[in-house]
Design a protein around this motif. Structure first.
Motif, PDB file in Angstrom:
ATOM      1  N   LEU A 119       0.844  -1.190   0.000  1.00 40.48           N
ATOM      2  CA  LEU A 119       0.000   0.000   0.000  1.00 40.48           C
ATOM      3  C   LEU A 119       0.879   1.239   0.000  1.00 40.48           C
ATOM      4  N   ASP A 120       0.375   2.308  -0.583  1.00 37.83           N
ATOM      5  CA  ASP A 120       1.119   3.569  -0.508  1.00 37.83           C
ATOM      6  C   ASP A 120       0.731   4.300   0.772  1.00 37.83           C
ATOM      7  N   ILE A 121       1.312   5.448   0.992  1.00 36.41           N
ATOM      8  CA  ILE A 121       1.105   6.167   2.247  1.00 36.41           C
ATOM      9  C   ILE A 121      -0.336   6.638   2.413  1.00 36.41           C
TER      10      ILE A 121
ATOM     11  N   ILE B 273      -6.080   3.345   6.601  1.00 29.55           N
ATOM     12  CA  ILE B 273      -6.212   2.143   7.425  1.00 29.55           C
ATOM     13  C   ILE B 273      -6.007   2.455   8.899  1.00 29.55           C
ATOM     14  N   ILE B 274      -4.966   3.234   9.215  1.00 29.49           N
ATOM     15  CA  ILE B 274      -4.679   3.484  10.631  1.00 29.49           C
ATOM     16  C   ILE B 274      -5.332   4.750  11.152  1.00 29.49           C
ATOM     17  N   GLY B 275      -5.931   5.534  10.274  1.00 28.47           N
ATOM     18  CA  GLY B 275      -6.662   6.724  10.720  1.00 28.47           C
ATOM     19  C   GLY B 275      -5.766   7.852  11.192  1.00 28.47           C
ATOM     20  N   LYS B 276      -4.633   8.024  10.553  1.00 28.81           N
ATOM     21  CA  LYS B 276      -3.703   9.107  10.915  1.00 28.81           C
ATOM     22  C   LYS B 276      -3.432   9.956   9.683  1.00 28.81           C
ATOM     23  N   ALA B 277      -3.005  11.203   9.933  1.00 27.43           N
ATOM     24  CA  ALA B 277      -2.659  12.114   8.843  1.00 27.43           C
ATOM     25  C   ALA B 277      -1.273  11.770   8.298  1.00 27.43           C
ATOM     26  N   LYS B 278      -1.009  12.200   7.062  1.00 21.53           N
ATOM     27  CA  LYS B 278       0.289  11.906   6.428  1.00 21.53           C
ATOM     28  C   LYS B 278       1.474  12.388   7.257  1.00 21.53           C
ATOM     29  N   PRO B 279       1.454  13.632   7.764  1.00 22.07           N
ATOM     30  CA  PRO B 279       2.612  14.063   8.557  1.00 22.07           C
ATOM     31  C   PRO B 279       2.856  13.170   9.785  1.00 22.07           C
TER      32      PRO B 279
ATOM     33  N   TYR C 157       4.509   9.982   8.516  1.00 21.77           N
ATOM     34  CA  TYR C 157       5.919  10.255   8.207  1.00 21.77           C
ATOM     35  C   TYR C 157       6.748  10.341   9.494  1.00 21.77           C
ATOM     36  N   THR C 158       6.194  10.940  10.539  1.00 20.22           N
ATOM     37  CA  THR C 158       6.895  11.026  11.817  1.00 20.22           C
ATOM     38  C   THR C 158       7.094   9.638  12.419  1.00 20.22           C
ATOM     39  N   LEU C 159       6.053   8.801  12.366  1.00 19.94           N
ATOM     40  CA  LEU C 159       6.168   7.434  12.885  1.00 19.94           C
ATOM     41  C   LEU C 159       7.217   6.636  12.117  1.00 19.94           C
ATOM     42  N   VAL C 160       7.285   6.861  10.805  1.00 20.42           N
ATOM     43  CA  VAL C 160       8.292   6.183   9.983  1.00 20.42           C
ATOM     44  C   VAL C 160       9.693   6.666  10.367  1.00 20.42           C
ATOM     45  N   ARG C 161       9.849   7.970  10.503  1.00 23.20           N
ATOM     46  CA  ARG C 161      11.154   8.534  10.830  1.00 23.20           C
ATOM     47  C   ARG C 161      11.652   8.013  12.183  1.00 23.20           C
ATOM     48  N   LYS C 162      10.729   7.858  13.152  1.00 19.21           N
ATOM     49  CA  LYS C 162      11.087   7.353  14.476  1.00 19.21           C
ATOM     50  C   LYS C 162      11.143   5.827  14.520  1.00 19.21           C
ATOM     51  N   ARG C 163      10.870   5.185  13.375  1.00 17.77           N
ATOM     52  CA  ARG C 163      10.869   3.727  13.243  1.00 17.77           C
ATOM     53  C   ARG C 163       9.891   3.062  14.206  1.00 17.77           C
TER      54      ARG C 163
ATOM     55  N   CYS D 280       7.294  -0.405   7.878  1.00 12.78           N
ATOM     56  CA  CYS D 280       7.213   0.118   6.512  1.00 12.78           C
ATOM     57  C   CYS D 280       8.406  -0.361   5.701  1.00 12.78           C
ATOM     58  N   TYR D 281       8.305  -0.134   4.407  1.00 13.28           N
ATOM     59  CA  TYR D 281       9.367  -0.508   3.474  1.00 13.28           C
ATOM     60  C   TYR D 281       9.627   0.687   2.571  1.00 13.28           C
ATOM     61  N   LYS D 282      10.866   0.849   2.178  1.00  5.61           N
ATOM     62  CA  LYS D 282      11.214   1.975   1.324  1.00  5.61           C
ATOM     63  C   LYS D 282      11.954   1.460   0.104  1.00  5.61           C
ATOM     64  N   ASN D 283      11.486   1.862  -1.060  1.00  4.38           N
ATOM     65  CA  ASN D 283      12.143   1.524  -2.306  1.00  4.38           C
ATOM     66  C   ASN D 283      12.337   2.835  -3.055  1.00  4.38           C
ATOM     67  N   GLY D 284      13.559   3.288  -3.100  1.00  6.33           N
ATOM     68  CA  GLY D 284      13.812   4.607  -3.674  1.00  6.33           C
ATOM     69  C   GLY D 284      13.307   5.672  -2.715  1.00  6.33           C
ATOM     70  N   LYS D 285      12.462   6.561  -3.215  1.00  5.87           N
ATOM     71  CA  LYS D 285      11.913   7.623  -2.378  1.00  5.87           C
ATOM     72  C   LYS D 285      10.492   7.318  -1.896  1.00  5.87           C
ATOM     73  N   LYS D 286       9.974   6.174  -2.272  1.00  2.00           N
ATOM     74  CA  LYS D 286       8.578   5.857  -1.971  1.00  2.00           C
ATOM     75  C   LYS D 286       8.472   4.883  -0.803  1.00  2.00           C
ATOM     76  N   LEU D 287       7.502   5.131   0.086  1.00  2.00           N
ATOM     77  CA  LEU D 287       7.231   4.261   1.221  1.00  2.00           C
ATOM     78  C   LEU D 287       6.121   3.276   0.864  1.00  2.00           C
ATOM     79  N   TYR D 288       6.265   2.054   1.369  1.00  2.00           N
ATOM     80  CA  TYR D 288       5.251   1.022   1.171  1.00  2.00           C
ATOM     81  C   TYR D 288       4.896   0.405   2.507  1.00  2.00           C
ATOM     82  N   PHE D 289       3.647  -0.029   2.621  1.00  2.00           N
ATOM     83  CA  PHE D 289       3.135  -0.649   3.831  1.00  2.00           C
ATOM     84  C   PHE D 289       2.335  -1.887   3.434  1.00  2.00           C
TER      85      PHE D 289
END
Length: 122
Positions: free
Chosen positions: A44-46, A52-58, A61-67, A71-80
């Motif tokens: 799935l894309d962002i 699905i999780i009911g959160k805003a994009k920012p 992105y913060t949850l991804v940055r804090k690990r 998620c998975y990253k291929n190039g500049k795109k995030l996948y879930f």
């Protein structure tokens, strides 16, 4: 019974033979377990992950940055993956008051036995 043996005189015997064959086929089909179909995991894309999780994009992105979110990253795109997101949500379960009270009673009972045992030794 052969296909060539069917005649008007042999019709009852042919029908009986077909009925027994159908019963045998039915038995084999019912006994067989349903096939296990593996479901494809479609990434799935962002935007879909946010829905699905009911959160805003920012926030995502913060949850991804804090690990904190899988998620998975291929190039500049995030996948879930949906199943991983749902597992991540279920790991954050908050205990109910009844669960907390039951745990407290259990812990109190254990600690009370230790204290009373130590008190009786002195």
């Amino acid at each position: 019974m052969e296909v060539n043996d069917i005649s008007f005189e042999n019709l009852p015997r042919a029908v009986a033979h077909l009925v027994s064959e159908i019963a045998e086929i039915k038995f084999l089909v019912e006994r067989k377990e349903p096939p296990i179909i593996s479901q494809k995991r479609i990434p799935l894309d962002i935007t879909e992950a946010c829905q699905i999780i009911g959160k805003a994009k920012p926030t995502v992105y913060t949850l991804v940055r804090k690990r904190l979110i899988p998620c998975y990253k291929n190039g500049k795109k995030l996948y879930f993956f949906e199943d991983e997101l749902l597992d991540w949500i279920s790991q954050g379960k908050k205990k109910t008051l009844k669960e907390i009270e039951a745990e407290a009673k259990l812990d109190f009972g254990k600690n009370f036995k230790k204290i009373s045992t130590n008190f009786n030794k002195n």
